[in-house]
Design an enzyme around this catalytic site. Structure first.
Site, short mmCIF file in Angstrom:
data_model
loop_
_atom_site.label_atom_id
_atom_site.label_comp_id
_atom_site.label_asym_id
_atom_site.label_seq_id
_atom_site.Cartn_x
_atom_site.Cartn_y
_atom_site.Cartn_z
N SER A 92 50.10 35.64 48.04
CA SER A 92 49.18 34.56 48.31
C SER A 92 48.61 34.08 46.93
O SER A 92 48.89 34.53 46.07
CB SER A 92 48.03 35.01 49.07
OG SER A 92 46.88 35.67 48.30
N LYS A 123 41.86 41.09 43.38
CA LYS A 123 41.07 40.25 42.92
C LYS A 123 40.33 40.73 41.52
O LYS A 123 40.70 41.87 41.08
CB LYS A 123 39.79 40.27 43.98
CG LYS A 123 40.07 39.94 45.12
CD LYS A 123 40.73 38.53 45.62
CE LYS A 123 40.88 38.27 47.19
NZ LYS A 123 41.46 37.09 47.42
#
Length: 307
Positions: A89, A146
Site C-alpha cells: 500500500s 510504519k
C-alpha cells in the site's frame, strides 16, 4: 503467534528433516541388509541393477534429503537474520512505494522464535525514526510497516498536521528534561503525488538525527473523530505506555496507524526495514492488456539503504 507462512515453513522444514532422519536411521540400514542377504543368496555376486534397485531411496525420502538443507537455511535466515517483504500500500509514501521489496533485519530488535514469537534473546529496542515492521495489533497475522514516532513514556500531540513530542525523561534527569518540541519539516515539492485526485505536498521532516520525506494532503481534514482515545488526554494527544510504541505512516493523510488504533506492543515487533532490494513499477492505465499485478518496469534508482 507468527503468520501462517512462517508456521508453514517451520513445519515443512521439520517434517522433511524428520523423514530424512527416519529413513537414514531405520529404513536405509534395512535396505543395506537386504542387499547383503541377496548377495549371500546369490553366491556372492549380484548384478549392479539389482543392487541399485534394492538400495534405491523411496521418492519421499530422496526429496526430503534434497530439500531439508535448503529449507533449514531459509528458515534460519528468515527467522533470525533477514526477511523479505513486499510493500502492498501507499501508507509509507514517498519513502516506500507500492512494488518496493524490502529486507527487514530481524535481529535489530529482540530475537524471537519463528512460531510462538517468544523472545529468545534481548537485543536493541526501536528508536525514534526507525522504519519498523510489526504484527498489526488488531489482527496479529498481518504485518504492518510504519515509522516509529513515540517510545515508551513519550507524550505525543498531532495537531494541525504536525507532531509535537515530549520525550520520556529518566528519573535521574528530572528537573533537566526537554519540554514539548515540534518535529519540524520543510517544504520540498508540490503535485508529485496525489491522493484520490487531490494534490499532495512533499516535506522533509527532521526527527533527531534522522531526515526523511513525508506527504501531506492539504485538502483532507484531520480525522480526529476516528482517533484512538486514551483516558486523561486530549483527543489528539497520547502518552505511550511502558513496553509500547507509537507508529505512523509517512503518508500522513493516507495511513491507518497508531493515531487510529493505538499502540504497538513490544512483543509484536518483527524487525527494522533496512534495504530496498527490488522495486517494480505498475501501471494504472485501465486500457492496458496485461493484468495490473504484472510490472511494467523496474525502478533501479530506488534500490539501496533505507533511512
Amino acid at each position: 503467534m507468527a503468520g501462517y507462512f512462517a508456521i508453514f515453513l517451520v513445519m515443512f522444514t521439520l517434517a522433511s528433516g524428520l523423514i530424512w532422519l527416519l529413513d537414514a536411521r531405520l529404513f536405509a540400514p534395512k535396505r543395506r541388509q537386504q542387499v547383503e542377504d541377496a548377495v549371500a543368496a546369490a553366491g556372492g555376486k549380484l548384478p549392479e541393477e539389482t543392487i541399485e534397485q534394492l538400495t534405491k531411496e523411496p521418492w519421499l525420502a530422496e526429496t526430503a534429503r534434497s530439500i531439508f538443507p535448503i529449507l533449514a537455511i531459509i528458515t534460519v535466515l528468515r527467522s533470525f537474520l533477514f526477511e523479505p517483504f513486499q510493500i502492498p500500500s501507499g501508507s509509507m509514501m514517498p519513502t516506500l512505494l507500492v512494488g518496493d521489496f524490502i529486507l527487514v533485519q530481524k535481529f535489530a530488535y529482540d530475537v524471537k522464535d519463528p512460531v510462538f514469537r517468544k523472545t529468545l534473546y534481548r537485543n536493541n529496542t526501536p528508536q525514534h525514526g526507525d522504519i519498523a515492521v510489526f504484527k498489526y495489533p488488531e489482527q496479529p497475522t498481518l504485518d504492518y510497516i510504519k515509522r516509529i514516532i513515540g517510545l515508551p513514556g513519550d507524550r505525543i500531540i498531532y495537531r494541525d498536521k504536525q507532531f509535537f513530542i515530549e520525550k520520556a525523561c529518566p528519573a535521574e534527569q528530572q528537573g533537566n528534561c526537554p519540554g514539548l518540541e515540534q518535529v519540524r519539516y520543510s517544504f520540498t515539492s508540490d503535485g508529485e503525488f496525489t491522493q484520490q485526485g487531490l494534490p499532495q505536498r512533499r516535506y522533509t521532516e527532521q526527527f533527531g538525527d534522522k531526515q526523511y520525506d513525508i506527504l501531506i494532503t492539504p485538502q483532507v481534514p484531520e480525522q480526529k473523530q476516528s482517533y484512538y482515545r486514551q483516558a486523561t488526554t486530549a483527543i489528539d494527544e497520547w502518552i505511550v505506555p511502558e513496553g509500547h510504541y507509537f507508529a505512523v505512516g509517512d503518508n500522513r493523510d493516507n495511513s491507518r496507524d497508531s493515531r487510529f488504533w493505538g499502540f504497538v506492543e513490544e512483543d509484536l515487533m518483527v524487525g527494522k526495514a533496512v534495504f530496498i532490494w527490488m522495486s517494480f513499477e505498475f501501471s494504472d492505465n485501465p486500457d492496458r492488456v496485461l493484468p495490473r499485478w504484472i510490472p511494467v518496469g523496474v525502478r533501479f534508482n530506488r534500490l539501496g539503504r533505507l533511512h
